[in-house]
Motif scaffolding. Structure first.
Motif, short mmCIF file in Angstrom:
data_model
loop_
_atom_site.label_atom_id
_atom_site.label_comp_id
_atom_site.label_asym_id
_atom_site.label_seq_id
_atom_site.Cartn_x
_atom_site.Cartn_y
_atom_site.Cartn_z
N ILE A 195 0.90 -1.26 -0.03
CA ILE A 195 -0.10 -0.03 -0.03
C ILE A 195 0.76 1.33 0.01
N VAL A 196 1.88 1.35 0.71
CA VAL A 196 2.74 2.71 0.88
C VAL A 196 3.56 2.77 -0.41
N ARG A 197 3.96 1.77 -1.10
CA ARG A 197 4.75 1.66 -2.31
C ARG A 197 3.82 2.31 -3.39
N LEU A 198 2.56 1.65 -3.50
CA LEU A 198 1.21 1.84 -4.44
C LEU A 198 1.23 3.51 -4.20
N ALA A 199 1.05 3.97 -2.95
CA ALA A 199 0.64 5.36 -2.81
C ALA A 199 1.67 6.29 -2.95
N LYS A 226 -1.93 9.54 -0.24
CA LYS A 226 -1.60 9.06 1.27
C LYS A 226 -1.73 7.72 1.29
N PRO A 227 -1.00 6.92 1.98
CA PRO A 227 -1.30 5.57 2.02
C PRO A 227 -2.68 5.13 2.69
N GLU A 228 -3.06 6.13 3.72
CA GLU A 228 -4.33 5.79 4.35
C GLU A 228 -5.51 6.12 3.42
N ASP A 229 -5.20 6.95 2.39
CA ASP A 229 -6.33 7.15 1.26
C ASP A 229 -6.58 6.14 0.30
N ILE A 252 -8.67 8.75 -6.82
CA ILE A 252 -7.56 7.43 -6.59
C ILE A 252 -7.91 6.47 -7.77
N GLU A 253 -9.32 6.03 -7.98
CA GLU A 253 -9.75 5.17 -9.04
C GLU A 253 -9.03 5.54 -10.52
N LYS A 270 -6.41 2.99 -11.95
CA LYS A 270 -6.50 2.40 -13.59
C LYS A 270 -5.22 2.87 -14.38
N ARG A 271 -4.68 3.85 -14.40
CA ARG A 271 -3.66 4.21 -15.32
C ARG A 271 -2.31 3.47 -15.02
N VAL A 272 -2.12 3.07 -13.67
CA VAL A 272 -1.13 2.15 -13.27
C VAL A 272 -1.33 0.86 -13.46
#
Length: 116
Positions: A25-29, A35-38, A106-107, A111-113
Motif C-alpha cells: 500500500i505504501v509503495r502504491l501510494a 497518502k497510504p491511508e487514502d 484515486i480510481e 487504472k492508469r498504473v
C-alpha cells in the motif's frame, strides 16, 4: 468467489501478509502520489460498495412481487431499525461530494498504473 474471499481473509490473518500488504500500500501510494491511508480507504470503500450492490440486488429480488403498500410497510420497519444519522444535510452532502471526488481521483490513478 466466496471461497476465494475466504482464502484471502485467512491469508490476511497472518502477520507476514499484513506487513507485506502494508508495504505494498505504501509503495502504491508513493507511485500514484497519494497518502497510504487514502489508498487503504479506497480499497475499503470498494469493498463496501460491492457489499451494498449485493444487498440491493437481494432487496430487488425479495421485493419484486410486493405491492406498494407492502413496500411501504417494509420501509417503515427498516426505518425503525436503522440508527439515526447525525449531522445536518449540508455537511453530509459536502462530505459525500468530497468522498466521491477522492474515490474517482484515486480510481483514475490506479487504472492508469494498471492496478484496477
Amino acid at each position: 468467489m466466496a471461497s476465494d474471499v475466504e482464502k484471502v481473509v485467512k491469508l490476511f490473518q497472518k502477520r507476514e501478509t499484513q506487513e507485506s500488504f502494508g508495504e505494498w500500500i505504501v509503495r502504491l501510494a508513493r507511485k500514484i502520489h497519494e497518502k497510504p491511508e487514502d489508498v487503504a480507504w479506497f480499497f475499503n470503500e470498494m469493498r463496501r460498495r460491492k457489499e451494498w450492490e449485493e444487498k440491493l440486488k437481494e432487496f430487488d429480488r425479495i421485493t419484486e412481487n410486493l405491492s406498494p403498500e407492502e413496500l411501504f410497510e417494509l420501509a417503515v420497519k427498516e426505518a425503525e431499525n436503522t440508527p439515526g444519522i447525525k449531522g445536518n444535510t449540508e455537511e453530509l452532502l459536502e462530505k459525500a461530494i468530497e468522498n466521491i471526488k477522492k474515490f474517482k481521483r484515486i480510481e483514475g490513478k490506479l487504472k492508469r498504473v494498471g492496478v484496477i
